[in-house]
Motif scaffolding. Structure first.
Motif, PDB file in Angstrom:
ATOM      1  N   GLY A 110       0.785  -1.232   0.000  1.00  0.00           N
ATOM      2  CA  GLY A 110       0.000   0.000   0.000  1.00  0.00           C
ATOM      3  C   GLY A 110       0.813   1.276   0.000  1.00  0.00           C
ATOM      4  O   GLY A 110       0.250   2.369  -0.008  1.00  0.00           O
ATOM      5  N   ALA A 111       2.128   1.164  -0.018  1.00  0.00           N
ATOM      6  CA  ALA A 111       2.984   2.352   0.017  1.00  0.00           C
ATOM      7  C   ALA A 111       3.344   2.816  -1.391  1.00  0.00           C
ATOM      8  O   ALA A 111       3.450   2.015  -2.320  1.00  0.00           O
ATOM      9  N   VAL A 112       3.540   4.126  -1.500  1.00  0.00           N
ATOM     10  CA  VAL A 112       4.057   4.746  -2.717  1.00  0.00           C
ATOM     11  C   VAL A 112       5.450   5.249  -2.376  1.00  0.00           C
ATOM     12  O   VAL A 112       5.623   6.030  -1.434  1.00  0.00           O
ATOM     13  N   ARG A 113       6.457   4.788  -3.121  1.00  0.00           N
ATOM     14  CA  ARG A 113       7.847   5.133  -2.808  1.00  0.00           C
ATOM     15  C   ARG A 113       8.459   5.981  -3.913  1.00  0.00           C
ATOM     16  O   ARG A 113       8.253   5.715  -5.100  1.00  0.00           O
ATOM     17  N   LEU A 114       9.214   6.983  -3.497  1.00  0.00           N
ATOM     18  CA  LEU A 114       9.933   7.850  -4.421  1.00  0.00           C
ATOM     19  C   LEU A 114      11.413   7.485  -4.358  1.00  0.00           C
ATOM     20  O   LEU A 114      12.017   7.513  -3.289  1.00  0.00           O
ATOM     21  N   TRP A 115      11.994   7.129  -5.501  1.00  0.00           N
ATOM     22  CA  TRP A 115      13.378   6.672  -5.578  1.00  0.00           C
ATOM     23  C   TRP A 115      14.231   7.692  -6.325  1.00  0.00           C
ATOM     24  O   TRP A 115      13.790   8.266  -7.322  1.00  0.00           O
ATOM     25  N   ASP A 116      15.456   7.882  -5.859  1.00  0.00           N
ATOM     26  CA  ASP A 116      16.432   8.700  -6.568  1.00  0.00           C
ATOM     27  C   ASP A 116      17.249   7.789  -7.484  1.00  0.00           C
ATOM     28  O   ASP A 116      17.834   6.803  -7.026  1.00  0.00           O
ATOM     29  N   ILE A 117      17.282   8.099  -8.785  1.00  0.00           N
ATOM     30  CA  ILE A 117      17.957   7.216  -9.732  1.00  0.00           C
ATOM     31  C   ILE A 117      19.468   7.193  -9.514  1.00  0.00           C
ATOM     32  O   ILE A 117      20.113   6.145  -9.699  1.00  0.00           O
ATOM     33  N   ASP A 118      20.062   8.304  -9.102  1.00  0.00           N
ATOM     34  CA  ASP A 118      21.517   8.346  -8.905  1.00  0.00           C
ATOM     35  C   ASP A 118      21.962   7.521  -7.704  1.00  0.00           C
ATOM     36  O   ASP A 118      22.976   6.825  -7.750  1.00  0.00           O
ATOM     37  N   THR A 119      21.192   7.594  -6.603  1.00  0.00           N
ATOM     38  CA  THR A 119      21.597   6.900  -5.380  1.00  0.00           C
ATOM     39  C   THR A 119      20.964   5.518  -5.250  1.00  0.00           C
ATOM     40  O   THR A 119      21.393   4.722  -4.406  1.00  0.00           O
ATOM     41  N   CYS A 120      19.938   5.232  -6.060  1.00  0.00           N
ATOM     42  CA  CYS A 120      19.217   3.952  -6.017  1.00  0.00           C
ATOM     43  C   CYS A 120      18.498   3.746  -4.683  1.00  0.00           C
ATOM     44  O   CYS A 120      18.251   2.609  -4.274  1.00  0.00           O
ATOM     45  N   LYS A 121      18.174   4.839  -4.007  1.00  0.00           N
ATOM     46  CA  LYS A 121      17.567   4.753  -2.681  1.00  0.00           C
ATOM     47  C   LYS A 121      16.188   5.412  -2.650  1.00  0.00           C
ATOM     48  O   LYS A 121      15.892   6.314  -3.431  1.00  0.00           O
ATOM     49  N   VAL A 122      15.367   4.985  -1.676  1.00  0.00           N
ATOM     50  CA  VAL A 122      14.078   5.626  -1.431  1.00  0.00           C
ATOM     51  C   VAL A 122      14.328   6.951  -0.723  1.00  0.00           C
ATOM     52  O   VAL A 122      15.009   6.998   0.305  1.00  0.00           O
ATOM     53  N   VAL A 123      13.789   8.030  -1.278  1.00  0.00           N
ATOM     54  CA  VAL A 123      13.948   9.340  -0.652  1.00  0.00           C
ATOM     55  C   VAL A 123      12.654   9.797   0.019  1.00  0.00           C
ATOM     56  O   VAL A 123      12.657  10.724   0.827  1.00  0.00           O
ATOM     57  N   LYS A 124      11.557   9.146  -0.321  1.00  0.00           N
ATOM     58  CA  LYS A 124      10.282   9.475   0.306  1.00  0.00           C
ATOM     59  C   LYS A 124       9.354   8.276   0.203  1.00  0.00           C
ATOM     60  O   LYS A 124       9.379   7.541  -0.784  1.00  0.00           O
ATOM     61  N   LYS A 125       8.563   8.081   1.256  1.00  0.00           N
ATOM     62  CA  LYS A 125       7.604   6.976   1.277  1.00  0.00           C
ATOM     63  C   LYS A 125       6.268   7.511   1.758  1.00  0.00           C
ATOM     64  O   LYS A 125       6.181   8.055   2.852  1.00  0.00           O
ATOM     65  N   TRP A 126       5.258   7.388   0.901  1.00  0.00           N
ATOM     66  CA  TRP A 126       3.930   7.875   1.243  1.00  0.00           C
ATOM     67  C   TRP A 126       3.029   6.704   1.602  1.00  0.00           C
ATOM     68  O   TRP A 126       2.948   5.714   0.870  1.00  0.00           O
ATOM     69  N   THR A 127       2.357   6.804   2.720  1.00  0.00           N
ATOM     70  CA  THR A 127       1.420   5.768   3.151  1.00  0.00           C
ATOM     71  C   THR A 127       0.031   6.375   3.288  1.00  0.00           C
ATOM     72  O   THR A 127      -0.113   7.550   3.595  1.00  0.00           O
ATOM     73  N   GLY A 128      -0.951   5.586   3.071  1.00  0.00           N
ATOM     74  CA  GLY A 128      -2.333   6.067   3.121  1.00  0.00           C
ATOM     75  C   GLY A 128      -3.279   5.077   2.471  1.00  0.00           C
ATOM     76  O   GLY A 128      -4.399   4.889   2.920  1.00  0.00           O
ATOM     77  N   HIS A 129      -2.811   4.448   1.402  1.00  0.00           N
ATOM     78  CA  HIS A 129      -3.623   3.400   0.779  1.00  0.00           C
ATOM     79  C   HIS A 129      -3.713   2.188   1.699  1.00  0.00           C
ATOM     80  O   HIS A 129      -2.746   1.850   2.397  1.00  0.00           O
ATOM     81  N   ALA A 130      -4.868   1.533   1.662  1.00  0.00           N
ATOM     82  CA  ALA A 130      -5.101   0.376   2.528  1.00  0.00           C
ATOM     83  C   ALA A 130      -4.895  -0.952   1.808  1.00  0.00           C
ATOM     84  O   ALA A 130      -5.072  -2.010   2.404  1.00  0.00           O
ATOM     85  N   ASP A 131      -4.496  -0.876   0.533  1.00  0.00           N
ATOM     86  CA  ASP A 131      -4.303  -2.118  -0.227  1.00  0.00           C
ATOM     87  C   ASP A 131      -3.287  -1.856  -1.347  1.00  0.00           C
ATOM     88  O   ASP A 131      -2.653  -0.796  -1.376  1.00  0.00           O
ATOM     89  N   ILE A 132      -3.160  -2.778  -2.283  1.00  0.00           N
ATOM     90  CA  ILE A 132      -2.127  -2.727  -3.328  1.00  0.00           C
ATOM     91  C   ILE A 132      -2.198  -1.427  -4.131  1.00  0.00           C
ATOM     92  O   ILE A 132      -3.280  -1.018  -4.565  1.00  0.00           O
ATOM     93  N   VAL A 133      -1.044  -0.801  -4.352  1.00  0.00           N
ATOM     94  CA  VAL A 133      -0.962   0.350  -5.252  1.00  0.00           C
ATOM     95  C   VAL A 133      -0.672  -0.193  -6.653  1.00  0.00           C
ATOM     96  O   VAL A 133       0.441  -0.627  -6.958  1.00  0.00           O
ATOM     97  N   THR A 134      -1.697  -0.180  -7.475  1.00  0.00           N
ATOM     98  CA  THR A 134      -1.648  -0.843  -8.777  1.00  0.00           C
ATOM     99  C   THR A 134      -1.182   0.061  -9.907  1.00  0.00           C
ATOM    100  O   THR A 134      -0.759  -0.416 -10.960  1.00  0.00           O
ATOM    101  N   SER A 135      -1.281   1.384  -9.703  1.00  0.00           N
ATOM    102  CA  SER A 135      -0.997   2.326 -10.778  1.00  0.00           C
ATOM    103  C   SER A 135      -0.424   3.617 -10.210  1.00  0.00           C
ATOM    104  O   SER A 135      -0.916   4.118  -9.186  1.00  0.00           O
ATOM    105  N   VAL A 136       0.613   4.143 -10.851  1.00  0.00           N
ATOM    106  CA  VAL A 136       1.199   5.420 -10.445  1.00  0.00           C
ATOM    107  C   VAL A 136       1.455   6.276 -11.682  1.00  0.00           C
ATOM    108  O   VAL A 136       1.706   5.753 -12.775  1.00  0.00           O
ATOM    109  N   CYS A 137       1.388   7.591 -11.518  1.00  0.00           N
ATOM    110  CA  CYS A 137       1.514   8.506 -12.641  1.00  0.00           C
ATOM    111  C   CYS A 137       2.061   9.837 -12.139  1.00  0.00           C
ATOM    112  O   CYS A 137       1.718  10.287 -11.045  1.00  0.00           O
TER     113      CYS A 137
END
Length: 333
Positions: free
Chosen positions: A89-116
């Motif tokens: 249920g999390a939406v994660r923001l990744w930095d391509i240079d560092t290959c790391k998560v820089v932000k994690k958004w929570t709020g959805h109660a089930d699978i995040v199937t689509s992002v835009c």
């Protein structure tokens, strides 16, 4: 030679340009990274992976943040970040240079199937099987829920979300409890329902907007792809060649070619100028989950349930079909 034999010969002629092996479960997403030398994939095995398109080899280690299956990925407009949606249920923001998560958004109660991403890169839109669509402010510590609550779409499960090119509207599609399987159009600022598009008869899996904003394209478990005029929200065409659910779609950068992938184990290319299929189907070993064009439109990436990703030479397929001009920008009338 019979027409059947000719068609089989055409089909066998479309072979993958490169194959990417390493994931241990289905590949759910495949996108091209800036520079034209790399693609990124995400999988049910919980990893994002970067690959060299020339050698087919993985670059570096797996990108991981826990073990949750990764169902969706999208590249930021500036090419510096990737957003992913997961089973947890999390939406994660990744930095391509560092290959790391820089932000994690929570709020959805089930699978995040689509992002835009919004075109300006300031917002991320996500859809979930919890039935909601949510917007996230990329530079803020908070979600924009202090301005706009999440959209309770009325879909039992949301499988597709997409911003209009000007970010004024949001389109959603998915599984609905009733016999109708509408696409819904929302005002991105107010969260109010603007239009309901009826035509599909089973689950809507994917949506894409042309860059000029004039056409919305949808695909469904009813095996059809449908195009919609965004001025009056009327259906303008139904493309029917697939024989099973159409799970992923992508529009070429110049808005002239549509790529679709299906549970019938094929990818297809379509001429959006006339709605006709280009070439014979692009065969895969198993059901195909996702598709994307390279920045120039000359290559296509697909992700498959055989745990592999592939690159296909669109330019060669068009050349064989005598349609090289589809890679150029539309002629100005």
């Amino acid at each position: 030679m019979s027409s059947t034999a000719t068609k089989q010969k055409e089909t066998s002629a479309i072979t993958h340009h490169q194959k990417f092996e390493g994931h241990t479960l289905w590949v759910y997403g495949a996108i091209h990274l800036p520079g034209g030398q790399r693609i990124m994939t995400c999988s049910g095995d919980g990893s994002l992976r970067v690959w060299n398109t020339k050698s087919g080899k993985q670059i570096g280690e797996d990108w991981r943040d826990g073990d949750s299956q990764v169902w969706s990925i999208a590249l930021s407009p500036d090419g510096k970040k990737v957003v992913s949606g997961s089973l947890d249920g999390a939406v994660r923001l990744w930095d391509i240079d560092t290959c790391k998560v820089v932000k994690k958004w929570t709020g959805h109660a089930d699978i995040v199937t689509s992002v835009c991403w919004s075109r300006n890169g300031r917002r991320v839109l996500s859809g979930s099987t919890d039935g909601t669509a949510r917007q996230w402010e990329v530079e803020s510590e908070e979600t924009i829920e202090n301005i706009l609550a999440s959209i309770e779409t009325g879909h039992e499960r949301v499988y597709a979300v997409v911003y209009s090119p000007d970010t004024a509207l949001i389109a959603t599609g998915g599984l609905d409890a009733r016999a109708e399987y509408p696409i819904k159009i929302w005002d991105a600022k107010t969260g109010k329902l603007v239009a309901t598009l009826k035509g599909h008869t089973v689950t809507v899996w994917c949506l894409a907007w042309t860059k000029d904003g004039k056409t919305l394209i949808s695909a469904s478990s009813d095996s059809s792809i449908r195009t919609w005029n965004t001025t009056n929200w009327q259906q303008t065409a139904v493309l029917v060649e697939h024989t099973s659910a159409v799970i992923g779609i992508a529009i070429s950068p110049n808005d002239r070619i549509l790529a679709t992938v299906s549970r019938d184990k094929t990818a297809r290319l379509w001429n959006l100028d006339n709605g006709q299929p280009i070439s014979s189907p692009i065969q895969h070993a198993d059901e195909v989950n996702c598709v994307s064009f390279s920045a120039g439109g000359k290559q296509l990436a697909t992700g498959c349930r055989d745990k592999n990703a592939y690159i296909w030479d669109v330019a060669a397929i068009l050349r064989e079909a005598g349609l090289d001009d589809l890679l150029s920008d539309p002629k100005v009338s």
